[in-house]
Design an enzyme around this catalytic site. Structure first.
Site: not given
Length: 429
Positions: A256-257, A259, A322, A375
């Site tokens: 999610a979301p 991309g 991620d 990130c």
């Protein structure tokens, strides 16, 4: 009806929810924006983001300007004064209008008795602004970060920490990803110019375009048709390194979301993609993105620590992880992160990342690729995490991203015009 709503009072209430209640701005702000006109949505966002970006400065100023802090049910007034100070310091709103609207904010939240106090504090700041700002320039609060986070940056990046902090305090650029299934990047840039906007390309990421001036998505050529997606350049680096191929079975974990899910399908439209996220509410965004881009993926709600519950014994050719992280590389995009995170979160997140890595590795085919990404800019979540994983996982090896001692690639915020991001590409022997 919408015109009568006082924006400053809405901003103060949103900021209070973030700072006092630990709510994220992305949760608090949208319902409030629905209450105001389209014209006012941008200003409401600017006030909320701006106050959270400069919170430590505004807090310091209030402590100088007021003898006693506002407590209990009056805390909203504290944040309303912050909104007033932010306007005087950082916006082009005429001071008389900023004062008048902020004072009226007290009426909107039924605290009329504080109108005089708000007016007095803001006027006192106007009189003392130069000397107050001169004194503030020597304070630790000038870095606009909590001290625990500043200390972590200084330890991790003794030479670069100041640049990291300054990048975090900037307004973020608006990066887009052009859908190569519809147009080349150069073709879409021409369409952009035909619509009266300009942008420039990224030297490293072939689908990335940075708008020279941010614009609403409704103004972007072909947005509703799926020609372009809002995504930071550094986030686009994940799929470039993953290098998905048609015909492969690919897992996007913590998707999610959506991309990166859609980016995988743009790069390899004949791939079979499973997109998994633990958050049932956020997974709806994956469906929305797939629908807009007219793509299909196998979307599931699932915990990365327990993959057998959502994929059985399935093995994948490629996995994009991620990982959940501190998000310390995207503070310029989400300034509330500085005030929502706690020092103790970092070790807890590192433990969670470790558990997900260990759990998902058996679901990668021999010869397959796992791209670990965050990130974050903190080594505990990044290079140290991967070094520990390599030491306990005999059939894992790095593939061209860093060395065994300092595994992975670390983008610091702003250094490549993108957000702070970490990538480590692992191959199963």
């Amino acid at each position: 009806m919408k015109k009568s709503i006082n924006l400053r009072s809405l901003a103060a209430q949103a900021i209070e929810q973030v700072v006092e209640k630990g709510q994220s701005l992305s949760t608090v702000l949208p319902p409030l924006q629905h209450k105001v006109s389209d014209k006012d949505k941008a200003l409401l966002q600017e006030l909320c983001f701006g106050v959270l970006r400069t919170l430590s400065q505004l807090e310091w100023l209030i402590n100088k300007l007021m003898s006693r802090p506002m407590t209990g049910k009056q805390r909203t007034i504290h944040y309303l004064i912050m909104v007033g100070l932010y306007q005087l310091l950082y916006t082009r709103i005429p001071p008389h209008a900023a004062l008048a609207e902020t004072v009226e904010g007290a009426v909107a939240i039924k605290r009329m008795q504080f109108k005089g106090l708000i007016n007095g504090v803001l006027r006192q700041f106007q009189r003392q602004q130069d000397e107050l700002l001169a004194e503030f320039s020597g304070q630790d609060a000038r870095w606009l970060h909590p001290m625990w986070l500043l200390n972590r940056f200084q330890t991790a990046w003794p030479r670069e920490w100041q640049a990291v902090v300054e990048a975090n305090n900037e307004r973020p650029p608006m990066w887009l990803r052009v859908n190569r299934q519809h147009h080349s990047r150069d073709e879409w840039l021409k369409l952009l110019e035909e619509n009266g906007m300009t942008g420039h390309i990224h030297p490293r990421y072939p689908d990335a375009v940075r708008l020279d001036a941010p614009a609403p998505v409704s103004a972007l050529p072909g947005f509703e048709q799926g020609w372009v997606t809002v995504q930071d350049a550094s986030a686009q680096g994940c799929v470039e390194l993953l290098a998905p191929q048609n015909g492969e079975t690919i897992l996007d974990l913590c998707a999610a979301p959506g991309g990166k899910t859609t980016h995988i399908l743009e790069a390899a439209p004949q791939a079979s993609v499973m997109a998994v996220d633990v958050d049932a509410q956020r997974i709806s965004r994956v469906y929305e993105n797939l629908k807009r881009l007219k793509m299909k993926a196998d979307v599931k709600v699932g915990d990365g620590r327990f993959p057998s519950t959502w994929c059985g014994e399935t093995q994948f050719d490629r996995i994009l992880l991620d990982a959940p992280c501190s998000a310390t590389g995207v503070i310029r995009r989400h300034p509330d992160i500085k005030w929502l995170r706690r020092d103790s979160d970092i070790n807890e997140l590192a433990q969670l990342q470790s558990e997900i890595l260990d759990a998902i590795w058996p679901h990668l085919k021999p010869g397959g690729t796992l791209l670990y990404a965050t990130c974050s800019v903190l080594p505990e979540e990044n290079s140290e995490q991967i070094r520990a994983f390599l030491s306990r996982t005999p059939d894992a090896q790095l593939d061209g991203t860093g060395s065994t001692q300092t595994p992975g690639i670390q983008n610091l915020p702003g250094a490549t015009e993108g957000d702070g991001f970490f990538y480590a590409k692992l191959i199963k022997k």
